[in-house]
Design a protein around this motif. Sequence first.
Motif, short mmCIF file in Angstrom:
data_model
loop_
_atom_site.label_atom_id
_atom_site.label_comp_id
_atom_site.label_asym_id
_atom_site.label_seq_id
_atom_site.Cartn_x
_atom_site.Cartn_y
_atom_site.Cartn_z
N GLU A 1 53.91 57.01 42.52
CA GLU A 1 53.58 56.12 41.41
C GLU A 1 52.66 55.01 41.92
OE1 GLU A 1 56.89 54.00 39.69
OE2 GLU A 1 58.11 54.39 41.46
N ILE A 2 51.84 54.51 41.02
CA ILE A 2 50.81 53.54 41.39
C ILE A 2 51.03 52.23 40.65
CG2 ILE A 2 49.25 54.35 39.56
CD1 ILE A 2 46.90 53.78 41.42
N ASP A 3 50.67 51.13 41.28
CA ASP A 3 50.63 49.83 40.61
C ASP A 3 49.17 49.61 40.22
OD1 ASP A 3 50.62 47.24 39.74
OD2 ASP A 3 51.74 46.42 41.44
N ARG A 4 48.84 49.89 38.97
CA ARG A 4 47.44 49.85 38.55
C ARG A 4 46.88 48.43 38.54
NH1 ARG A 4 45.22 54.52 37.26
NH2 ARG A 4 46.58 56.29 36.79
N ARG A 5 47.74 47.43 38.57
CA ARG A 5 47.25 46.05 38.64
C ARG A 5 46.54 45.78 39.96
NH1 ARG A 5 52.93 43.27 37.81
NH2 ARG A 5 53.28 44.86 39.42
N THR A 6 46.80 46.60 40.97
CA THR A 6 46.23 46.35 42.29
C THR A 6 44.95 47.13 42.56
OG1 THR A 6 47.51 48.15 43.33
CG2 THR A 6 48.57 46.00 43.18
N VAL A 7 44.54 47.99 41.64
CA VAL A 7 43.37 48.85 41.87
C VAL A 7 42.10 48.00 41.75
CG1 VAL A 7 42.11 50.88 41.12
CG2 VAL A 7 44.60 50.83 40.95
N ALA A 8 41.34 47.92 42.84
CA ALA A 8 40.14 47.09 42.82
C ALA A 8 39.25 47.39 44.01
CB ALA A 8 40.50 45.60 42.82
N TRP A 9 37.95 47.14 43.83
CA TRP A 9 37.05 47.17 44.97
C TRP A 9 37.22 45.90 45.78
CZ3 TRP A 9 32.83 49.10 41.26
CH2 TRP A 9 32.62 50.47 41.44
N VAL A 10 36.98 46.00 47.08
CA VAL A 10 36.92 44.82 47.92
C VAL A 10 35.70 44.00 47.51
CG1 VAL A 10 36.49 44.03 50.29
CG2 VAL A 10 38.14 45.85 49.85
N SER A 11 35.86 42.69 47.47
CA SER A 11 34.75 41.81 47.09
C SER A 11 33.54 42.09 47.97
CB SER A 11 35.17 40.34 47.23
OG SER A 11 34.09 39.49 46.92
N ASN A 12 32.38 42.24 47.33
CA ASN A 12 31.16 42.63 48.05
C ASN A 12 29.98 41.79 47.55
OD1 ASN A 12 29.77 44.22 49.95
ND2 ASN A 12 29.10 45.66 48.37
N ARG A 13 30.20 40.48 47.48
CA ARG A 13 29.21 39.58 46.88
C ARG A 13 27.87 39.62 47.58
NH1 ARG A 13 33.14 34.27 46.22
NH2 ARG A 13 34.63 35.21 44.77
N ASP A 14 27.88 39.69 48.89
CA ASP A 14 26.64 39.66 49.66
C ASP A 14 26.16 41.06 50.05
OD1 ASP A 14 26.69 36.86 49.59
OD2 ASP A 14 28.03 36.79 51.32
#
Length: 323
Positions: free
Chosen positions: A150-163
């Motif tokens: 099972e997954i916690d979909r609140r945590t699904v994200a790309w790592v910040s890549n501003r630069d």
Amino acid sequence: MFRLVRMAVLVGIGFGIWYFFTHFRVLGLEGLRVQPRSQAATSEAGTSPRPSAQPLGKKTIRIAAANFGPLDQAKLGKKPVLGHFVHILRQFDIIALQDIQARDRSLVVQLLEQANAGGRHYDFAVAPEVGREAATRQYNAFVFDEDTIEIDRRTVAWVSNRDNQFAHPPLVAAFRARGPGLREAFTFTLINVQTSSERTSEELALLANVFRAVRDDGRNEDDVILLGTLGTDEEHLGSLALLPNACCAIAATPTTTRGIRAADNILFDRRATCEYAHRSGVLDLSREYNLSAREAAEIAEHLPVWAEFSVYEGGHPGQVASR
């Protein structure tokens, strides 16, 4: 008068029987229970939560990374290749996919429709941004078996890549093994990575910082697993290898179809992630499917890598690892 009463009673009983079997069904032969048919339909349609019980005797889960790139519509359009993809996915509980090239999520949906055709229940997770831009994109995804993960979909994200430090920003998500109780189940966070072939050393140094940031994000999750295409073998990971107790599941083994170099791995803290079952491997496509080198390369230039972990936090039932 008596006949009229008896007829009314019989009609009432008949209506009751019809209503019961129209709206309910009886489940099981022992410990009978009644389930509304509307609820049964919802369950069979897959809109209710998956059952929490692990398959009988299943005490471990297999976590894999697979770079099928470029995983695009042209490749999925080849039926033999698609069939191999499906067979590969079904061997694992969760797979971190790299180098998906599509405008939206429909390609992954198409792949899972085939994987689930035999009654399996695979689902996927990608970053929320996927599909918002019109141009073709390249992204990573997680594919997992809902019966075991099972997954916690609140945590699904790309790592910040501003630069734009990463050519392909890593994808992060938190998971839990199904089966054991909530306090006993193995929980873990995956970092799905694909380093740039032109900036491998620079991105490896950044990934060491990403690993620390995910580990120290305030959720008190010590089981962090970084997996995917690292671009080099376990002896040349730079700053990643300097992480405390860093352990690579794959060692001294080529992970490319042509067998000339190691480029993919699964890395974690050996002391924190004591759930590791000390079983891992590389799926040799040529041997697995009796293919020539050219035929195997049509599937992917990279071979899937995998590692096995206990479904129990701490590695054993009743043993909860300290956070």
